[in-house]
Write an enzyme that holds these catalytic residues in place. Structure first.
Site, mmCIF file in Angstrom:
data_model
loop_
_atom_site.group_PDB
_atom_site.id
_atom_site.type_symbol
_atom_site.label_atom_id
_atom_site.label_comp_id
_atom_site.label_asym_id
_atom_site.label_seq_id
_atom_site.Cartn_x
_atom_site.Cartn_y
_atom_site.Cartn_z
ATOM 1 N N ASN A 1 -44.845 -1.014 42.218
ATOM 2 C CA ASN A 1 -45.100 -0.261 43.457
ATOM 3 C C ASN A 1 -44.355 -0.868 44.644
ATOM 4 O OD1 ASN A 1 -47.117 1.362 42.135
ATOM 5 N ND2 ASN A 1 -48.457 -0.424 42.254
ATOM 6 N N HIS B 1 -58.625 6.926 43.998
ATOM 7 C CA HIS B 1 -58.503 5.602 43.365
ATOM 8 C C HIS B 1 -59.870 4.976 43.053
ATOM 9 C CE1 HIS B 1 -57.355 1.262 43.230
ATOM 10 N NE2 HIS B 1 -56.242 1.754 42.710
ATOM 11 N N GLU C 1 -56.441 10.402 48.848
ATOM 12 C CA GLU C 1 -55.175 9.671 48.970
ATOM 13 C C GLU C 1 -54.108 10.609 49.512
ATOM 14 O OE1 GLU C 1 -54.071 7.681 45.255
ATOM 15 O OE2 GLU C 1 -56.198 7.514 44.801
ATOM 16 N N SER D 1 -51.818 7.978 43.244
ATOM 17 C CA SER D 1 -51.208 6.798 42.634
ATOM 18 C C SER D 1 -50.675 7.029 41.231
ATOM 19 C CB SER D 1 -52.220 5.660 42.616
ATOM 20 O OG SER D 1 -53.354 6.014 41.844
ATOM 21 N N ASP E 1 -56.274 7.321 52.251
ATOM 22 C CA ASP E 1 -55.671 6.124 51.658
ATOM 23 C C ASP E 1 -54.172 6.377 51.491
ATOM 24 O OD1 ASP E 1 -54.869 3.997 50.131
ATOM 25 O OD2 ASP E 1 -56.458 4.182 48.621
ATOM 26 N N HIS F 1 -49.690 4.591 48.703
ATOM 27 C CA HIS F 1 -48.359 4.873 48.149
ATOM 28 C C HIS F 1 -47.456 5.625 49.120
ATOM 29 C CE1 HIS F 1 -49.390 3.338 44.179
ATOM 30 N NE2 HIS F 1 -50.601 3.786 44.472
ATOM 31 N N LYS G 1 -47.930 -2.933 48.374
ATOM 32 C CA LYS G 1 -47.001 -2.016 47.704
ATOM 33 C C LYS G 1 -45.677 -2.012 48.465
ATOM 34 C CE LYS G 1 -50.624 -0.211 45.003
ATOM 35 N NZ LYS G 1 -51.895 0.475 44.987
#
Ligand code: PLP
Length: 374
Positions: free
Chosen positions: A12, A98, A148, A152, A177, A180, A211
Site C-alpha cells: 500500500n 474495514h 471508506e 481497501s 476512512d 487508500h 500507506k
C-alpha cells in the site's frame, strides 16, 4: 523470500515513500534527537513537539481546524467510534468497511446496522428506521455512518456527494476512512473528500499514516471540538504509549512530500501505471474498474487463489492470495497494487507472468479435468 528475489505488487506504499531518503533521514534524526521510544502516553509525558507539528501539518493538509494522531489506523477507529457512541446510539456501516471500523462499532455498544456495499437506497432505509427511533427518545440516539472513500480490497469508490447529501438530510454524522485515498487522490493528494468538494461537510475524516504517507500511525481530522473530545475520551489514545518519534517524524516528512511538486510527479507516474495494470486483465475473467491503484483479481475459490499466487511466485512476482475473513467467502482474490516507482520493465515482467498463468488457468481451476485436445 527463501533466497528468491521477488517483485512486490501487493504493497500500500503507493508513492514508494517508505524508502524515500527524506523520510528515512527524518526518522533517523528523530531517533538521534528524541530517542527510540517516548516512554509514556501522550497525556503523561510522551507528547513531543514532533506530534504537534505532525498534527498541525495534517490539519492544514486536510483543511480542518485540528487533527489527532494515534499509533495505528486500527487504534484510530477503535478510539474514535467508542468515544463518540455508546449504548442506545446507532452506527451504520458499509458492508465492505474495514475490520477496524467493524470492531470499533461492535465495541462501542451502539446498535450496528450494515448497508449493502455503496447502496444508497439501502442506507436511506436504515436512516429512516433510525429517524423513527429518534423521535421522542430522550436523549435521541446519535447516528453515525462510517465508510471508506476507496475500498481497501476492491479499489472502488464510495459515492461521497450522495453520502453527504443523505447524512445531511437525516442529521447523521459521517466518518470517512481515507486510508487508500490520502496521498493518491485530490488536490495535492489530500484525498477524495477534497476532490469531491465535500470535505468541509464530513464530521470525521480518518486515515492512516502507513500507506501512501510511507510511515506508521493513524489520524483523525475534524473540528477543534471533535479533537478535544477525542483527547479526553479516546481510550486507544489515552491508555497507550505515544508512537515512536521516528514514526511521527517520517509521517510529517511524508505529508510534506505528498504535498510537494515531487509528490505531484509521483502521483502523475502512479496514475499512468494504473491503466497499464488494469489493461493486463483485459480481456479477462475480471473487469477491473481501475478507479485506484488497487486491482482485485477475484478468483472465488480459495485454493485456486492460492494456486495462482504460487504460480506468480514461481514467476518472481509477490502477490498473496487474500481470503476469508479479509474478504467474503467465495470471493478469494489476488489483490494487485501498483506504485509510482514500478518501472516499465517490472510491469512487463508482471504482464508476462500473468499471461503465462492465464494459459494455465483452466488446468488450475479444474486440476482433474482431462487435458483438452487442441
Ligand atoms: C489499513 C487500513 C486501516 C488500518 O490502518 P493501519 O494504520 O494499518 O492500522 C484502516 N482502514 C482501512 C480502510 C485500511 O485499509
Amino acid at each position: 523470500m527463501d533466497d528468491q528475489e521477488l517483485l512486490n505488487f501487493s504493497s500500500n506504499d503507493y508513492l514508494a515513500l517508505a524508502n524515500h531518503l527524506a523520510l528515512k533521514e527524518a526518522a533517523m534524526k528523530a531517533v538521534r534527537d528524541f530517542g527510540a521510544g517516548t516512554g509514556a502516553s501522550r497525556l503523561v509525558c510522551g507528547s513531543l513537539a514532533l506530534f504537534h507539528e505532525l498534527e498541525e501539518a495534517l490539519a492544514e493538509f486536510k483543511g480542518t481546524e485540528a487533527a489527532l494522531t494515534f499509533s495505528t489506523g486500527y487504534a484510530t477507529a477503535i478510539g474514535t467510534i467508542t468515544a463518540l457512541l455508546g449504548n442506545g446510539d446507532i452506527v451504520v456501516l458499509d458492508k465492505l468497511a474495514h475490520a477496524c471500523i467493524v470492531d470499533a462499532a461492535r465495541l462501542s455498544g451502539a446498535k450496528l446496522r450494515v448497508f449493502r456495499h455503496n447502496d444508497l437506497n439501502d442506507l436511506e432505509s436504515i436512516l429512516k428506521w433510525a429517524a423513527k427511533r429518534q423521535t421522542g427518545a430522550q436523549p435521541p440516539p446519535r447516528v453515525l455512518i462510517a465508510t471508506e472513500s476507496v475500498f481497501s480490497m476492491d479499489g472502488d469508490h464510495a459515492p461521497l456527494r450522495n453520502l453527504v447529501e443523505l447524512k445531511n438530510r437525516y442529521g447523521a454524522w459521517l466518518m470517512l476512512d481515507e486510508a487508500h485515498a490520502t496521498g493518491v487522490f485530490g488536490p495535492n493528494g489530500s484525498g477524495r473528500a477534497q476532490q469531491e468538494g465535500v470535505a468541509a461537510q464530513i464530521e470525521i475524516q480518518m486515515g492512516t499514516l502507513g500507506k501512501a504517507l510511507g510511515a506508521a500511525g493513524g489520524y483523525i481530522c475534524g473540528s477543534r471540538a471533535l479533537i478535544d473530545l477525542l483527547i479526553n475520551r479516546a481510550r486507544s489514545f489515552i491508555f497507550s504509549t505515544a508512537p515512536v518519534p521516528a514514526a511521527a517524524a517520517a509521517a510529517a516528512a511524508g505529508v510534506g512530500l505528498v504535498r510537494s511538486t515531487e509528490g505531484a510527479s509521483r502521483r502523475e507516474r502512479l496514475w499512468k501505471q494504473v491503466p497499464r495494470l488494469a489493461a493486463m486483465f483485459e480481456p479477462g475473467p475480471i473487469q477491473p474498474s481501475a478507479q485506484s491503484p488497487i486491482l482485485p483479481w477475484i478468483v472465488g475459490d480459495e485454493l485456486v487463489a492460492v494456486e495462482f499466487a504460487e504460480r506468480l511466485r514461481a514467476n518472481s512476482i509477490y502477490v498473496p492470495a487474500i481470503r476469508f475473513p479479509t474478504v467474503a467467502r467465495g470471493s478469494a482474490r489476488l489483490r494487485f497494487t501498483v506504485t509510482s516507482e514500478h518501472s516499465e520493465q517490472e510491469l512487463d515482467q508482471l504482464t508476462a507472468a500473468l499471461s503465462s498463468i492465464e494459459n494455465q488457468k483452466s488446468k488450475i481451476e479444474n486440476p482433474n479435468a482431462p487435458a483438452r485436445a487442441s
